[in-house]
Design a protein around this motif. Structure first.
Motif, PDB file in Angstrom:
ATOM      1  N   ALA A   6       0.826  -1.201   0.000  1.00  0.00           N
ATOM      2  CA  ALA A   6       0.000   0.000   0.000  1.00  0.00           C
ATOM      3  C   ALA A   6       0.868   1.261   0.000  1.00  0.00           C
ATOM      4  O   ALA A   6       0.571   2.240  -0.698  1.00  0.00           O
ATOM      5  CB  ALA A   6      -0.936   0.000   1.212  1.00  0.00           C
ATOM      6  N   THR A   7       1.948   1.219   0.774  1.00  0.00           N
ATOM      7  CA  THR A   7       2.869   2.359   0.812  1.00  0.00           C
ATOM      8  C   THR A   7       3.526   2.565  -0.549  1.00  0.00           C
ATOM      9  O   THR A   7       3.654   3.694  -1.034  1.00  0.00           O
ATOM     10  CB  THR A   7       3.964   2.132   1.879  1.00  0.00           C
ATOM     11  N   ASP A  30      11.443  14.835  -1.297  1.00  0.00           N
ATOM     12  CA  ASP A  30      10.771  15.265  -0.064  1.00  0.00           C
ATOM     13  C   ASP A  30       9.268  15.465  -0.291  1.00  0.00           C
ATOM     14  O   ASP A  30       8.446  15.058   0.531  1.00  0.00           O
ATOM     15  CB  ASP A  30      11.372  16.582   0.445  1.00  0.00           C
ATOM     16  N   ARG A  31       8.934  16.102  -1.416  1.00  0.00           N
ATOM     17  CA  ARG A  31       7.511  16.336  -1.708  1.00  0.00           C
ATOM     18  C   ARG A  31       6.784  15.024  -1.979  1.00  0.00           C
ATOM     19  O   ARG A  31       5.636  14.843  -1.565  1.00  0.00           O
ATOM     20  CB  ARG A  31       7.364  17.273  -2.910  1.00  0.00           C
ATOM     21  N   ILE A  32       7.454  14.131  -2.723  1.00  0.00           N
ATOM     22  CA  ILE A  32       6.823  12.844  -3.009  1.00  0.00           C
ATOM     23  C   ILE A  32       6.532  12.098  -1.713  1.00  0.00           C
ATOM     24  O   ILE A  32       5.438  11.556  -1.515  1.00  0.00           O
ATOM     25  CB  ILE A  32       7.728  11.993  -3.926  1.00  0.00           C
ATOM     26  N   ASN A  41      13.138   7.899   3.370  1.00  0.00           N
ATOM     27  CA  ASN A  41      14.063   6.782   3.226  1.00  0.00           C
ATOM     28  C   ASN A  41      13.413   5.565   2.567  1.00  0.00           C
ATOM     29  O   ASN A  41      14.086   4.781   1.896  1.00  0.00           O
ATOM     30  CB  ASN A  41      14.633   6.380   4.591  1.00  0.00           C
ATOM     31  N   LEU A  42      12.087   5.417   2.749  1.00  0.00           N
ATOM     32  CA  LEU A  42      11.399   4.286   2.138  1.00  0.00           C
ATOM     33  C   LEU A  42      11.462   4.354   0.609  1.00  0.00           C
ATOM     34  O   LEU A  42      11.520   3.331  -0.066  1.00  0.00           O
ATOM     35  CB  LEU A  42       9.935   4.248   2.592  1.00  0.00           C
ATOM     36  N   ILE A  43      11.457   5.570   0.084  1.00  0.00           N
ATOM     37  CA  ILE A  43      11.525   5.730  -1.373  1.00  0.00           C
ATOM     38  C   ILE A  43      12.845   5.177  -1.893  1.00  0.00           C
ATOM     39  O   ILE A  43      12.896   4.476  -2.913  1.00  0.00           O
ATOM     40  CB  ILE A  43      11.349   7.203  -1.767  1.00  0.00           C
ATOM     41  N   TYR A  44      13.931   5.470  -1.176  1.00  0.00           N
ATOM     42  CA  TYR A  44      15.239   4.970  -1.602  1.00  0.00           C
ATOM     43  C   TYR A  44      15.354   3.463  -1.384  1.00  0.00           C
ATOM     44  O   TYR A  44      16.037   2.766  -2.152  1.00  0.00           O
ATOM     45  CB  TYR A  44      16.343   5.705  -0.847  1.00  0.00           C
TER      46      TYR A  44
END
Length: 209
Positions: A6-7, A30-32, A41-44
């Motif tokens: 979901a994340t 940051d905006r995303i 950090n989850l995006i990376y």
């Protein structure tokens, strides 16, 4: 759907908004993260870097487009109408495609070039079968079809008008334009019309003495 899935979906949705508005260079992780409601950090962790996130978003929507709009070389006007509908309903994706071409840091999915080659190859087959006008190269026909069908999207710089043309009328014109371009006898008819206009022998008009 798990919490992690979901994340990831929220990140991809927020990334579409961000990349379609700002491209890769102007987009901010940051905006995303803020719009997705997650830690940056989850995006990376999920996508490694901004460029790979962009490629993932692009690939996701290209796959969706191919699924919803299977290419129909025997009915190119009908396909053009579907592309027009999609472009009008999804300006964000049209902008995303534009950014993918403009931004040199974008890692384009191999499927994008492969999809174009496949479309051109099937048009070439349709030309050999007499279904499509052979006067133009298959690559030219595919490119022109996509350009005409998407040119009235709000994301297209020349697609706006102070007259606000009726969308249904525009759709009819798109289909009509592609019909005239690809119909099998278009080249023959054009040559006949030119012969009549110039009064060449065999056209039914006598040449002046």
């Amino acid at each position: 759907m798990s919490k992690a899935e979901a994340t990831r979906e929220r990140i991809l949705d927020a990334a579409l908004e961000e990349f379609s508005a700002y491209g890769i260079a102007g987009a901010r992780v940051d905006r995303i993260a803020r719009n997705a409601g997650c830690n940056k950090n989850l995006i990376y962790i999920y996508f490694e870097n901004k460029e790979k996130l962009f490629t993932t978003v692009l690939q996701r929507h290209l796959a969706d487009v191919n699924l919803k709009m299977p290419f129909t070389p025997a009915d190119l006007p009908g396909f053009a109408g579907k592309v027009y509908d999609f472009a009008m309903a999804h300006p964000q994706i049209i902008r995303l495609l534009a950014w993918s071409t403009l931004d040199q840091s974008a890692q384009l999915p191999p499927s994008r070039a492969g999809s174009f080659r496949d479309m051109a190859a099937t048009v070439a087959d349709a030309q050999r079968e007499g279904l499509v006008n052979p006067a133009f190269a298959p690559e030219f026909l595919v490119t022109t079809l996509m350009a005409i069908a998407t040119s009235w999207s709000p994301a297209f710089p020349f697609g706006t008008s102070t007259r606000q043309p009726d969308p249904e009328v525009l759709r009819e014109d798109v289909v009509k334009a592609i019909t005239l371009l690809v119909r099998p006898h278009a080249a023959t008819e054009e040559g006949t019309d030119q012969a009549h206009a110039s009064g060449t022998p065999g056209s039914g008009s006598e040449a002046p003495n």
